[in-house]
Design a protein around this motif. Structure first.
Motif, PDB file in Angstrom:
ATOM      1  N   GLU A  45      -6.552  -9.341   4.147  1.00 39.96           N
ATOM      2  CA  GLU A  45      -5.311  -8.853   4.648  1.00 39.96           C
ATOM      3  C   GLU A  45      -5.155  -7.188   5.091  1.00 39.96           C
ATOM      4  O   GLU A  45      -4.909  -6.613   5.887  1.00 39.96           O
ATOM      5  N   HIS A  46      -6.068  -6.615   4.119  1.00 35.12           N
ATOM      6  CA  HIS A  46      -6.132  -5.166   4.432  1.00 35.12           C
ATOM      7  C   HIS A  46      -7.225  -4.700   5.381  1.00 35.12           C
ATOM      8  O   HIS A  46      -7.049  -3.494   6.041  1.00 35.12           O
ATOM      9  N   ILE A  47      -8.208  -5.510   5.805  1.00 35.81           N
ATOM     10  CA  ILE A  47      -8.930  -5.135   6.810  1.00 35.81           C
ATOM     11  C   ILE A  47      -8.315  -5.328   7.910  1.00 35.81           C
ATOM     12  O   ILE A  47      -8.120  -4.656   9.011  1.00 35.81           O
ATOM     13  N   THR A  48      -7.381  -6.612   8.212  1.00 41.67           N
ATOM     14  CA  THR A  48      -6.778  -6.827   9.262  1.00 41.67           C
ATOM     15  C   THR A  48      -5.467  -5.747   9.399  1.00 41.67           C
ATOM     16  O   THR A  48      -5.334  -5.374  10.659  1.00 41.67           O
ATOM     17  N   ARG A  92      -4.547   4.767  -2.382  1.00 43.69           N
ATOM     18  CA  ARG A  92      -3.615   3.891  -3.260  1.00 43.69           C
ATOM     19  C   ARG A  92      -4.374   2.539  -3.054  1.00 43.69           C
ATOM     20  O   ARG A  92      -4.615   1.715  -4.080  1.00 43.69           O
ATOM     21  N   GLU A  93      -4.902   2.109  -1.999  1.00 41.91           N
ATOM     22  CA  GLU A  93      -5.436   0.711  -1.529  1.00 41.91           C
ATOM     23  C   GLU A  93      -6.817   0.517  -2.278  1.00 41.91           C
ATOM     24  O   GLU A  93      -7.173  -0.598  -2.844  1.00 41.91           O
ATOM     25  N   TYR A  94      -7.652   1.610  -2.276  1.00 40.97           N
ATOM     26  CA  TYR A  94      -8.872   1.870  -2.876  1.00 40.97           C
ATOM     27  C   TYR A  94      -8.749   1.301  -4.445  1.00 40.97           C
ATOM     28  O   TYR A  94      -9.332   0.560  -4.985  1.00 40.97           O
ATOM     29  N   LYS A  95      -7.797   2.023  -4.874  1.00 39.57           N
ATOM     30  CA  LYS A  95      -7.506   1.780  -6.500  1.00 39.57           C
ATOM     31  C   LYS A  95      -7.038   0.375  -6.740  1.00 39.57           C
ATOM     32  O   LYS A  95      -7.501  -0.169  -7.787  1.00 39.57           O
ATOM     33  N   LYS A  96      -6.157  -0.236  -5.983  1.00 37.64           N
ATOM     34  CA  LYS A  96      -5.809  -1.715  -6.148  1.00 37.64           C
ATOM     35  C   LYS A  96      -7.039  -2.423  -6.126  1.00 37.64           C
ATOM     36  O   LYS A  96      -7.133  -3.433  -6.690  1.00 37.64           O
ATOM     37  N   PHE A  97      -7.989  -2.277  -5.095  1.00 36.69           N
ATOM     38  CA  PHE A  97      -9.109  -3.081  -4.824  1.00 36.69           C
ATOM     39  C   PHE A  97     -10.084  -2.980  -6.170  1.00 36.69           C
ATOM     40  O   PHE A  97     -10.594  -4.042  -6.538  1.00 36.69           O
ATOM     41  N   GLN A  99      -4.323   3.277   7.233  1.00 34.01           N
ATOM     42  CA  GLN A  99      -4.767   4.492   7.657  1.00 34.01           C
ATOM     43  C   GLN A  99      -3.766   5.541   8.380  1.00 34.01           C
ATOM     44  O   GLN A  99      -3.604   6.841   8.094  1.00 34.01           O
ATOM     45  N   ILE A 100      -2.645   4.852   9.139  1.00 32.97           N
ATOM     46  CA  ILE A 100      -1.563   5.422   9.725  1.00 32.97           C
ATOM     47  C   ILE A 100      -0.564   6.214   8.699  1.00 32.97           C
ATOM     48  O   ILE A 100      -0.293   7.188   8.617  1.00 32.97           O
ATOM     49  N   PHE A 101      -0.627   5.527   7.313  1.00 34.35           N
ATOM     50  CA  PHE A 101       0.253   5.891   6.404  1.00 34.35           C
ATOM     51  C   PHE A 101      -0.444   6.205   5.266  1.00 34.35           C
ATOM     52  O   PHE A 101       0.117   6.596   3.945  1.00 34.35           O
ATOM     53  N   ASN A 102      -1.714   6.792   5.597  1.00 31.73           N
ATOM     54  CA  ASN A 102      -2.656   7.530   4.451  1.00 31.73           C
ATOM     55  C   ASN A 102      -2.531   7.060   2.989  1.00 31.73           C
ATOM     56  O   ASN A 102      -2.747   7.548   2.062  1.00 31.73           O
ATOM     57  N   SER A 103      -2.916   5.725   3.197  1.00 30.79           N
ATOM     58  CA  SER A 103      -2.741   5.049   2.001  1.00 30.79           C
ATOM     59  C   SER A 103      -4.132   4.519   1.516  1.00 30.79           C
ATOM     60  O   SER A 103      -4.282   3.438   0.568  1.00 30.79           O
ATOM     61  N   GLU A 104      -5.320   5.107   2.044  1.00 27.10           N
ATOM     62  CA  GLU A 104      -6.600   4.616   1.487  1.00 27.10           C
ATOM     63  C   GLU A 104      -6.900   4.542   0.167  1.00 27.10           C
ATOM     64  O   GLU A 104      -7.364   3.610  -0.545  1.00 27.10           O
TER      65      GLU A 104
END
Length: 588
Positions: free
Chosen positions: A213-216, A229-234, A222-227
Motif C-alpha cells: 500500500e505504501h509503495i503504491t 511517521r510511516e517509518y515508525k509504523k513500519f 512524500q507530498i505530505f512529508n509523512s516519511e
C-alpha cells in the motif's frame, strides 16, 4: 486491516481434504504409484535392523567371513533400494503437489476474472493476491510434507512396532516406556507452534499489505512529508513480525533438545535392560543392536510428526480460504445467445434503478434513448450517478429494476463477449500494464496486426509521440504507465479502443490534468473516436457538451434536466448553475 486466521476448531477437516483431493483426480495414476511407494518405504524400514541382527548373531559371532561379505552386499543392495524408493516417493509427492497447485491457481484466477466488479469493490487486493499466491503455495507442502509424509511416517511406525513386538515384546515395552513423555511434549509443542505459526502468517500478511500500500502511495507519503511517521509504523509492524518468528524459534529450540533427551533415556533403558539379558544369555547381542536401531527409527518420525501435523493444518486453512473464494458465485451470468458481428449502436434505458448496497439506490428511474451515431453527454456533480450509467451498459453491474436495450434487444440476451466487443470504453483513470505500448494497445490479441495499431495511432494523433519514444511501439511503459504523462496514457487508451472499431463509445472524458497542447491532441482524438459512432460521454469540458445531441443533467441518481446545450441554458436551472460554476471561464 489485519488478516485474522480462521479457526474451525477441528483437528483435521475431512470435508476440506476430500474437496482438495478432487484436484488430484487427473493424476490418479501417479497418486496410486505414490501410495505404493509410501507402503514400500514403510515396509523396507524395519528390514535393515533385522538383517544387521542376523549378520551379528549368525556370521560375526561365528566368525563366518564369507557369510558376512554376503550380508554386506545384501545390506548395500537394500540401502540402494531404500534410497531409490525414498527419492521416488519425495519426487512423486512434490510432482503431484506442484501440478495440483498449478491447476488450482489457474482455476482460481479464471474464477476471479469472472466475478462482478462489486466483489472487487469490497475485497482488498492484497487479500486476493494472498489467496492466489501464498495460500496456493502452502498447498504444495500439504502433499510434499503433509499428507504423504505423515502417512509414510505412520505406516513406518506401524511396521517397526509390529516387528519389535514379534521379536521380543518385553524389550519392546522397555523401549517404548518413555513414549508417553515424548507424546505429551509433542502435543504441547504442536499446540504452541500452531499458535506461533498463526501469528507469523498474520504478521506476514500485515507486513505485505503495509509495504504494498505504501509503495503504491509513495507520492502521497512524500507530498505530505509523512516519511518519518510511516517509518515508525513500519518499525512496529516489523517488530511484531520478528516477535512472532522468535516465538516459533523458541519452541523449536526447546522441543528438539527435550525430544533428544527422551529418546536418549529410552535407549539408556534399553541398553541397561538388554545388556543384562545378553550377559544372562537371555538375549543375543544382535537383537540388542537391532532394537537400538529400531528405537532410533521409531522416535525420528514421532519428533517430526508435530511439524507434519502443523503443515497439514496450515494447508487445510489455506484450502478452506481458497474453496470459499471458489464457492463465491457473485459473477455475471453469461447465458445470452445473441452474438452479432456488428451492432448499429442504438442504446435505450427504460426506468432503470440501481443499488450497489440493498435499497440504497444510486440510480433512480433513469430513462433515455440514444440513436445510432448520436452523442449523449452526462453532466452532474460528483456522486450524481454518471459513472454508474456507463458501468451498466457494459454489464459491469446488473440493474435492480428496469430495462437496458441495445438495438432493441435486452443487454442480458447478448453474449457478454459479443456485447463488450462492440462497446469501447475509455475511463478517466487509464490503467496501463508493465509492458510495451503495442501490448497495452492489443492486450495480447493476436488478431490485431501492428499495421492496424499504427493506423489507429495515426488516426487518434498518438503515432508521432509514440515513435519518438525509445523503441517506439515496443517501449515499455513500466508499472501503471509510470514513464508516460497523463495525456500520453490517455491517448494510448484511445488507440486501444480504436483498434477494436466499436459501434458504441463510452467515454469518461478527462482533460483537466493535461497541458493545453496535449488537450488539443486529446480533443482531436475524441472527435475521431466519436465520428460515426454512438457516444455516451461523461462531460468534463465545454466543447464536448456543446456538440452533444442530447445532455442529461443528473443529481443524486435522478435526471433533473435534459436537452441540448442551448435548451438547457434557456431553462436557467441546474445545468445553468453548473455551466456558470464550471465552464464559463473556458468560454472566450
Amino acid at each position: 486491516m489485519p488478516e485474522k486466521e480462521n479457526k474451525s476448531g477441528k483437528v483435521v477437516d475431512l470435508h476440506i481434504l476430500r474437496r482438495l483431493f478432487k484436484f488430484v483426480k487427473p493424476y490418479r495414476g501417479r497418486f496410486v504409484f505414490l501410495v505404493f511407494l509410501t507402503l514400500l518405504v514403510a515396509v523396507l524400514a524395519p528390514v535393515r535392523p533385522m538383517l544387521i541382527q542376523y549378520t551379528v548373531d549368525n556370521h560375526i559371532a561365528l566368525g563366518d567371513l564369507q557369510g558376512l561379505i554376503n550380508m554386506i552386499i545384501l545390506l548395500v543392495g537394500l540401502l540402494v533400494l531404500q534410497s531409490i524408493a525414498q527419492y521416488a516417493h519425495t519426487y512423486q509427492s512434490g510432482w503431484i503437489g506442484q501440478y495440483v497447485i498449478r491447476d488450482i491457481r489457474i482455476k482460481l484466477y479464471d474464477h476471479l476474472l469472472k466475478l462482478r466488479l462489486k466483489f472487487f469493490d469490497r475485497t482488498a487486493i492484497g487479500k486476493l493476491v494472498t489467496r492466489n499466491v501464498s495460500d496456493v503455495e502452502t498447498l504444495a507442502e500439504v502433499f510434499s510434507q503433509g499428507v504423504a509424509a505423515m502417512a509414510g511416517d505412520l505406516l513406518q511406525l506401524f511396521f517397526i512396532v509390529g516387528a519389535m513386538l514379534y521379536i521380543d515384546w518385553k524389550l519392546t515395552l522397555v523401549c517404548l516406556s518413555t513414549l508417553p513423555l515424548l507424546l505429551i511434549s509433542t502435543y504441547i509443542f504442536k499446540e504452541k507452534i500452531k499458535s506461533a505459526f498463526t501469528e507469523v502468517r498474520n504478521a506476514v500478511a500485515n507486513l505485505n499489505s503495509f509495504v504494498q500500500e505504501h509503495i503504491t502511495g509513495m507520492n502521497i507519503v512524500q507530498i505530505f512529508n509523512s516519511e518519518e511517521r510511516e517509518y515508525k509504523k513500519f518499525q512496529e509492524i516489523n517488530k511484531e513480525h520478528k516477535k512472532a518468528n522468535l516465538r516459533s524459534v523458541l519452541y523449536y529450540s526447546i522441543y528438539y533438545p527435550v525430544a533428544e533427551v527422551i529418546q536418549a533415556a529410552g535407549i539408556a533403558l534399553l541398553v541397561w535392560y538388554g545388556a543384562r539379558g545378553v550377559m544372562n544369555h537371555d538375549l543375543t547381542l544382535g537383537i540388542l543392536i537391532e532394537f537400538i536401531m529400531f528405537i532410533q527409527m521409531f522416535f525420528r518420525p514421532i519428533r517430526l510428526i508435530a511439524d507434519r501435523f502443523n503443515t497439514l493444518q496450515l494447508g487445510i486453512v489455506s484450502t478452506d480460504r481458497i474453496l470459499k473464494l471458489l464457492d463465491n458465485q457473485d459473477h455475471i451470468v453469461n447465458d445470452g445467445k445473441v452474438k452479432p458481428a456488428k451492432i448499429a449502436g442504438e442504446v435505450s434505458f427504460e426506468n432503470v434503478w440501481l443499488a450497489y448496497d440493498k435499497e440504497d439506490y444510486v440510480l433512480k428511474d433513469i430513462s433515455f434513448k440514444v440513436k445510432p451515431g448520436e452523442t449523449l453527454a452526462l453532466v452532474g456533480a460528483t456522486g450524481a450517478g454518471k459513472s454508474s450509467v456507463i458501468n451498466l451498459l457494459n454489464r459491469f453491474y446488473d440493474i435492480n429494476k428496469g430495462s437496458i436495450k441495445v438495438d432493441g434487444i435486452e443487454i442480458g440476451e447478448y453474449d457478454l463477449n459479443a456485447l463488450r466487443k462492440n462497446i469501447g470504453t475509455v475511463l478517466q483513470d487509464v490503467f496501463l500494464f508493465s509492458d510495451s505500448i503495442y501490448q497495452n494497445i492489443t492486450l495480447g490479441d493476436p488478431t490485431i496486426s501492428r499495421q492496424k495499431v499504427m493506423e489507429a495511432a495515426e488516426l487518434v494523433g498518438a503515432r508521432k509521440f509514440i515513435e519518438r519514444l525509445p523503441e517506439g511501439f515496443d517501449f515499455n511503459v513500466m508499472e501503471r504507465g509510470a514513464t508516460l504523462s497523463v495525456g500520453q496514457r490517455q491517448l494510448i487508451s484511445f488507440v486501444r479502443t480504436m483498434v477494436y472499431d466499436p459501434a458504441i463509445i463510452v467515454l469518461d472524458e478527462a482533460t483537466s490534468s493535461v497541458d493545453s497542447e496535449t488537450e488539443e491532441l486529446i480533443q482531436h482524438a475524441i472527435e475521431n473516436l466519436m465520428k460515426g459512432r454512438t457516444a455516451i460521454v461523461i462531460a468534463h469540458r465545454l466543447s464536448t457538451i456543446q456538440k452533444a445531441d442530447k445532455i442529461l443533467v443528473l443529481d443524486k441518481g435522478e435526471i433533473k434536466e435534459r436537452g441540448t446545450h442551448e435548451e438547457l441554458l434557456a431553462l436557467n436551472g441546474t445545468y445553468t448553475q453548473l455551466y456558470n460554476m464550471q465552464y464559463k471561464e473556458l468560454v472566450k
